[in-house]
Design a protein around this motif. Structure first.
Motif, short mmCIF file in Angstrom:
data_model
loop_
_atom_site.label_atom_id
_atom_site.label_comp_id
_atom_site.label_asym_id
_atom_site.label_seq_id
_atom_site.Cartn_x
_atom_site.Cartn_y
_atom_site.Cartn_z
N SER A 1 50.55 42.30 45.11
CA SER A 1 51.00 41.79 43.70
C SER A 1 52.62 41.88 43.69
O SER A 1 53.05 41.56 44.78
CB SER A 1 50.86 43.53 42.28
OG SER A 1 51.55 44.84 43.34
N GLU B 1 49.09 46.36 43.95
CA GLU B 1 47.70 47.32 42.07
C GLU B 1 46.69 47.37 42.09
O GLU B 1 46.36 47.05 42.96
CB GLU B 1 48.20 45.95 40.88
CG GLU B 1 50.40 45.47 40.57
CD GLU B 1 49.47 43.92 39.47
OE1 GLU B 1 49.26 43.37 39.75
OE2 GLU B 1 50.92 44.00 39.06
N MET C 1 43.79 47.83 40.26
CA MET C 1 43.15 46.74 39.05
C MET C 1 41.32 47.54 38.38
O MET C 1 40.93 47.67 39.14
CB MET C 1 43.17 45.98 39.37
CG MET C 1 44.30 44.77 39.05
SD MET C 1 45.53 44.69 37.76
CE MET C 1 46.36 43.48 37.44
N ASP D 1 46.12 41.84 32.91
CA ASP D 1 46.30 40.58 34.02
C ASP D 1 45.54 40.01 34.05
O ASP D 1 43.88 40.00 33.88
CB ASP D 1 46.68 42.38 35.02
CG ASP D 1 47.74 42.49 34.94
OD1 ASP D 1 49.39 42.22 35.39
OD2 ASP D 1 48.08 43.17 34.71
N ILE E 1 42.87 38.39 37.66
CA ILE E 1 42.92 39.33 39.50
C ILE E 1 42.29 37.49 39.74
O ILE E 1 41.15 37.23 39.20
CB ILE E 1 42.54 40.01 39.66
CG1 ILE E 1 43.24 41.30 38.97
CG2 ILE E 1 42.49 40.87 40.70
CD1 ILE E 1 42.81 41.83 38.02
N ASN F 1 46.96 39.35 42.44
CA ASN F 1 47.18 39.32 40.98
C ASN F 1 46.89 37.95 40.37
O ASN F 1 47.96 37.33 41.95
CB ASN F 1 48.44 40.25 40.70
CG ASN F 1 49.10 40.00 38.84
OD1 ASN F 1 48.84 39.18 38.41
ND2 ASN F 1 48.65 41.48 38.68
N GLU G 1 46.27 47.15 34.81
CA GLU G 1 46.27 48.30 36.46
C GLU G 1 46.62 49.55 36.03
O GLU G 1 47.32 49.96 34.85
CB GLU G 1 48.35 47.36 36.03
CG GLU G 1 48.48 47.73 37.37
CD GLU G 1 50.34 47.83 37.37
OE1 GLU G 1 50.94 46.98 36.54
OE2 GLU G 1 50.96 48.22 37.86
N ASN H 1 50.38 51.26 41.19
CA ASN H 1 50.17 50.65 42.17
C ASN H 1 51.68 50.80 43.13
O ASN H 1 52.09 52.32 43.30
CB ASN H 1 51.55 49.64 40.83
CG ASN H 1 52.03 50.48 40.16
OD1 ASN H 1 53.27 51.17 40.55
ND2 ASN H 1 52.73 49.70 38.71
#
Lengths: 576, 576
Positions: B198, B210, B212, B220, B222, B233, B411, B414
């Motif tokens: 990310s 991140e 996810m 987001d 991906i 990302n 997310e 992170n």
């Protein structure tokens, strides 16, 4: 935990900024660090203590049917407009504008949020009573943050709010909560905390109690009767108002007459001039009152002082004592109740004067006093107010025989009967059995977690550091390794450590390569209840030393018995 | 817990304001209530879920030697001036002035506070590495709070900060933390969470991941290779830059020549005009750049689009696409790399053009393009940048054979390798083995607790409500009493309840006098893993029904075996 890895240095020297013992120990011992005025970070040992205090509080709140919730730190202005506190609270309430120009604030307490959360959820009587509580960060922009965690701006508070359908039910619950609070303070190791009657202040409501830990570091003064159960914060402590001499019926009614008293102004001078006790005089105390353009004259018996906190409550405004006032013709030193122009001054009589006779008072004329003044004959006010300060050594107003003693105390918790102050202003209602919409009756109950930790330190320490009660100690056992490089000292110590960890014992080992002096000084500052010393000297005799931080136990045990002996000491402490 | 006393109504209807499933279920199920835009209160069931998530996170942080601390919500401006973020962060950082006119702010993350807390405590190499973490309220003034707890302004975050004496040590720890995060997500019941590369954004640093949770509610995008391990990302996903045709060596070098292309501006039109694929063109995308008075022209292969997030990172500023620009003579539709006045425009080449030949590009002259343009011959830029958007179906840039698939994701955590960004700017140093003062190297690691709860809901529900994983369910067992007024139904149910409580089972009993439909609907909304139904019909046969919320188990057991059977089901779920 290995001490070598523990974040937080411990100091030898007393930090310059610390006056209170708790502040000093929290800094020296690597518990807290200041981030800004009244704002602190907690290092790991403090966080562990706080977590344990929170666990105890949580268990006790659950035991009285509390439901844990979470309300926000940041709230919108509207919510506090509803209760009226957006306006009524001054600059201790932090206000800011968000990116959309919306007025927001930082919660310093959560009555509004609690009503907001509950008012659509408890709309019929059968949902009552209930209590919700949380542990949440509060921010109160104190003008004078001081004393480390004793008076801060940002703090974690357990706040609880109960809702009831009758005053009686609130009172029952209030008693249950009072008992739970007593259990909490006992469990965290300060059973000497006492509940005292207190002012309701900005919270509103009628009945309130503060939980006070008596100690010199306290900011509050508490009046305690040495005979009966009477205890109250000085701010609300009822003064004894009866004038003993009259009760005993010794004096006859005098005539009112003017006496020439040139330059004789103070009570002391008047006492010697007239040859009477101070109790026979009327004292006039003059105050400016916030938002009023008239000065307020408080008449009170000559031997007493005005308690400004009590006066504030009576006039619902801040008051400031005046020793001079030029706008009107008040003759300071000769002010008396007769002949004052009430269009220019406000007047208030303390209860100490109720029904009194044969008094000396000012004649409102420079150089003159009146003698033989009677509150039953010459001037009868509509009402008398209790605004007198109670003094150390006064007779108790409740049992009439004990003596009042004044002590300093730290407020570690408080409980309030709020009534319908918030539910009415915020329009929270429920349908009662009779079908009518009614406002629930509220109580609220707070404990400042960080302040409680600091307060425990004020009364649980010696010259070298904290003596943590085991219920909230960061760890239970502290292993010191003396001369770790010699023989098998290190191996034995680590074997003990591993074995204790395996048995779920909360243990820290000082694995640093430092001398015994440093190890012991740091161990004192960590204040762990049970200390284990592994040294070459004792190991030569196959012994390990176990002692307690409070010095009540110190013994050598066989190496093979050490684990069992250590756990026995821990368990005995936990049971105590 | 008795359902009759539980604070929080459950609704039948879908709340109008909720678009996301988690938002809808959290409102309908009596878990959260909005206090202000992006600010919520948690009702008891949500608080219980959150507490369980926190406990799991805490255990995993402790397992990688984390030390729990507490840093403040409110911080002084000076601290953030040190790192430079007081200026660099915009209006999402809430600033206010305290009563002493001191500039303060609400923490949205705690790198500064972590360095502040550590810098005087870890001054020699032997204190390293260490990691501190906390659970603390953050406030981030999001312009667009949405989706209930998915994107809020106030939230509880577990944030952790590690400090190291070498990049290698940071990398090792980073891997350990990545593994701990995977364990956390598995334990809270969402093992499908994936770590993706990310952007480091406002945190600074180089490497970042991140975590996810793939689901439609995600904000987001991906990019995931269907062949190799590559996941990133979209904001940073590396685009495949090689032009396949050339790799295969099919074309010969052409001469540069001008072609008249009246009104033919778009790539689509050029493709049909020249009879070439879009890959053979140079596209020009024009951007305004924050704080720059020159427009930026990005040249990129005709079949690709510019990824603004990647471009932003390259130019260290916000960018805004321009479709017209009147100040200088840029001929939109005919812009090309040759002959631009770089005193008036900035130019940047995407990696897709590196080494490419035989391209068609604008001639910077209305109505004309150039053919046979070569990036090896006609213009060789100093550097090519990766600013292209990756597309669904693209070939993977890592394995060169898999296909990229784009998925939506939330997310939920992170991790960042921060390097010395904060320790240098805030002058945190330690003495290394060699006696030199050095800046420690930092990592930071976050998980949004409330968002994680909501994310679990996005993937663990059915049409009727949540299906909480037992590890984080508010209670383990939910007893429904059907027709409680008949026979001994109520007595049997309460006997079960008391027995289970006695055995430390987390049990809620629906003791309300409501019909089976309401009981079941509410039970679905509470989503408790194990449901026990006590009904007259089954009791007639001495039976009690046990089922699981996910419908994998549904059975009748003998009344006498019920406790054991219930606990067996609970324990099997806990073990799974």
């Amino acid at each position: 935990m290995r001490a070598s890895q523990l974040l937080g240095e411990r100091y030898k020297e007393k930090p310059a900024e610390a006056n209170l013992i708790s502040h000093m120990l929290l800094l020296k011992g690597g518990y807290i660090r200041q981030v800004s005025n009244g704002i602190y970070s907690l290092l790991p040992p403090a966080k562990r203590v706080v977590a344990k205090i929170e666990r105890i509080i949580r268990e006790e709140m659950d035991s009285i049917d509390g439901q844990e919730v979470q309300m926000p730190v940041v709230m919108p202005r509207e919510l506090w407009e509803e209760s009226g506190r957006y306006k009524s609270i001054g600059s201790e309430l932090v206000r800011f504008r968000d990116r959309n120009e919306h007025d927001m604030l930082l919660g310093m307490t959560h009555e509004e949020a609690a009503v907001h959360l509950s008012r659509n959820e408890a709309v019929t009587y059968n949902k009552y009573p209930f209590m919700i509580y949380q542990f949440q960060t509060k921010f109160r922009d104190e003008p004078r943050a001081r004393g480390g965690l004793i008076r801060v701006r940002e703090f974690t508070m357990k706040d609880a709010y109960s809702f009831h359908t009758s005053q009686k039910d609130l009172e029952n619950y209030y008693e249950k909560c009072l008992a739970a609070y007593n259990r909490i303070f006992k469990r965290v190791g300060v059973p000497e905390v006492i509940a005292v009657g207190s002012d309701t202040g900005m919270m509103g409501g009628s009945v309130a109690h503060e939980f006070m830990l008596l100690c010199d570091a306290g900011e509050d003064t508490i009046a305690i009767c040495n005979n009966c159960d009477y205890k109250a914060n000085l701010e609300v402590a009822q003064a004894r108002s009866k004038h003993k001499d009259y009760e005993e019926g010794k004096l006859e009614e005098e005539k009112l007459e003017e006496v020439y008293t040139p330059d004789i102004k103070s009570i002391d001078n008047l006492v010697s001039f007239f040859g009477l006790s101070a109790k026979n005089f009327i004292k006039a105390a003059v105050f400016a009152v916030q938002n009023s353009n008239k000065p307020l004259i408080v008449f009170i018996r000559g031997d007493l002082e005005v308690n400004e906190a009590k006066l504030k409550k009576v006039v619902y405004a801040n008051v400031f004592p005046l020793t001079d006032y030029t706008d009107i013709s008040l003759h300071f030193g000769f002010i008396g109740p007769l002949g004052l122009d009430t269009s220019k001054v406000d007047i208030l009589f303390d209860k100490s004067l109720e029904g009194e006779e044969n008094l000396v008072c000012g004649a409102n004329k420079v150089g003159y006093h009146l003698k033989g003044f009677s509150m039953k004959r010459d001037l009868i006010p509509e009402k008398f107010y209790d605004v007198a300060k109670i003094n150390h050594g006064d007779e108790c107003c409740v049992c009439n025989s004990g003596t009042i003693e004044l002590s300093r105390g730290i407020e570690v918790g408080n409980i309030f009967q709020l009534g319908t102050k918030y539910t009415m202003s915020m329009n929270m209602t429920y349908t009662d059995v009779d079908g009518e919409r009614k406002h629930p009756i509220m109580g609220c109950y707070g404990i400042g977690v960080g302040r409680l930790m600091a307060s425990v330190l004020e009364v649980r320490h010696d010259d070298y550091g904290p003596i943590w009660p085991i219920s909230i100690a960061p760890w239970h056992v502290h292993i010191c390794i003396l001369n770790g490089h010699k023989g098998n000292v290190k191996e034995v110590a680590f074997a003990l450590y591993e074995k204790l960890k395996e048995l779920k014992c909360e243990v820290i080992i000082d694995d640093r390569d430092v001398n015994a002096g440093v190890q012991f000084a740091d161990a004192d500052l960590l204040g762990i209840p049970v200390r284990v010393i592994v040294s070459p000297k004792n190991l030569d005799n196959n012994k390990i030393e176990i002692s307690t931080r409070d010095k009540t136990i110190k013994k050598l045990v066989e190496k093979e018995d050490a684990v069992k002996e250590i756990l026995d000491v821990v368990n005995d402490l936990l049971k105590a």
